[in-house]
Enzyme design. Structure first.
Site, PDB file in Angstrom:
ATOM      1  CG  ASN A 119      -8.639   2.538   0.925  1.00  0.00           C
ATOM      2  OD1 ASN A 119      -7.465   2.699   0.902  1.00  0.00           O
ATOM      3  ND2 ASN A 119      -9.493   1.486   0.957  1.00  0.00           N
ATOM      4  CG  ASN A 176      -6.598   2.179   5.135  1.00  0.00           C
ATOM      5  OD1 ASN A 176      -5.736   1.156   5.064  1.00  0.00           O
ATOM      6  ND2 ASN A 176      -7.306   2.390   4.079  1.00  0.00           N
ATOM      7  CG  ASP A 229      -7.296   0.016  -1.804  1.00  0.00           C
ATOM      8  OD1 ASP A 229      -7.216   0.930  -1.071  1.00  0.00           O
ATOM      9  OD2 ASP A 229      -7.054  -1.097  -1.723  1.00  0.00           O
ATOM     10  CD  GLU A 267      -2.995   0.928   0.197  1.00  0.00           C
ATOM     11  OE1 GLU A 267      -2.495   1.943  -0.256  1.00  0.00           O
ATOM     12  OE2 GLU A 267      -4.233   0.691   0.117  1.00  0.00           O
ATOM     13  NE  ARG A 293      -5.492  -2.051   9.491  1.00  0.00           N
ATOM     14  CZ  ARG A 293      -5.300  -1.599   8.263  1.00  0.00           C
ATOM     15  NH1 ARG A 293      -4.773  -0.392   8.085  1.00  0.00           N
ATOM     16  NH2 ARG A 293      -5.924  -2.196   7.308  1.00  0.00           N
TER      17      ARG A 293
END
Length: 284
Positions: free
Chosen positions: A148, A102, A196, A19, A100
């Site tokens: 995202n 991202n 995403d 990512e 958490r």
């Protein structure tokens, strides 16, 4: 519509959940994270340095002029360098339990924007977008499910944001001085997989990684029409950024999926489009 095929970057590295790629132009360095292994990867030339953090790492962005990175980990924001974690900057006081960080990215003022999601896939409506500026943390957006990818078009005064389950990229009016956002319109509707990570090119077009769709697709800024796509040998495509000396190479991260030999690797391709310089965190 233009179609391209991405090629694997041959660095001998397979990720569980790649990512957040970032290209640092002043050092010709590409960095990205493997969320589930808690690792920051730094590629310079043909050499990769991998630094483990011991936590999930949603994103890491370079800090201006000092070789450090600001990492968004499970328990908050941390400074780190090539030797590991240095110091904790802080975490939101109202951050819900079992969450958490991202995806994260910096605006042109060097403010870090970072979203949170449910730690065990039970996001509900706990997703939020925070802003870290000069050590202070404020809430930008609430009531999201899975915040995202994001990016800014400063010329048009827009901030683009993805809440993955909605299947859309939303555009917000953005005040670059105050960092205030207000919803404007839906910029693009994603029909293959779900959106995403994302990045903008120099023309303001949106390049969106499509998780479950095996593609990165480009959508025209004004109309939201799909104008190009990049096909990958991995279903779960997670994020992308432009890099290279001329910002003409699109780097793409993927996640490992059972039975997919090409999944979990870093990919690259050239499309004829160029990107924009990414911004570092300004730790004033």
């Amino acid at each position: 519509m233009e179609r391209y095929v991405a090629e694997k970057v041959e660095i001998g590295l397979k990720m569980r959940l790649g990512e957040g790629p970032v290209w640092q132009a002043d050092t010709n360095t590409l960095s990205w994270v493997d969320i589930l292994s808690g690792t920051l990867h730094i590629l310079q030339g043909d050499r990769v340095l991998s630094i483990e953090t011991g936590q999930y790492i949603g994103a890491a962005v370079p800090v201006a002029s000092d070789g450090q990175y600001l990492a968004a980990l499970t328990t908050g924001f941390y400074l780190m360098d090539k030797t590991g974690l240095i110091d904790k900057i802080g975490s939101p006081l109202d951050m819900p339990l079992r969450c958490r960080f991202n995806d994260a990215k910096c605006d042109r003022k060097g403010r870090l924007f970072a979203g949170i999601i449910g730690l065990y896939g039970d996001e509900g409506k706990k997703g939020r977008l925070y802003c870290l500026e000069n050590g202070a943390i404020s809430t930008v957006l609430e009531g999201m499910v899975l915040p995202n990818g994001m990016d800014w078009d400063d010329d048009r005064g827009l901030f683009y944001m993805i809440d993955t389950p909605t299947g859309t990229v939303e555009a917000y009016e953005y005040d670059g001085e105050s960092a205030h956002v207000s919803h404007s319109h839906t910029a693009a509707v994603i029909e293959e997989g779900v959106p995403d990570g994302m990045t903008l090119d120099a023309e303001g077009n949106l390049w969106v990684a499509q998780w479950g769709g095996g593609k990165v697709c480009c959508y025209a800024a004004e109309s939201g029409r799909k104008i190009a796509e990049i096909v990958l040998p991995a279903s779960n495509v997670s994020s992308c950024c432009f890099g290279g000396r001329d910002l003409d190479c699109l780097y793409i991260t993927t996640a490992t999926s059972p039975g997919e030999e090409g999944s979990g690797y870093l990919y690259q391709t050239k499309t004829g489009y160029r990107g924009r310089k990414s911004y570092c965190y300004q730790n004033k």
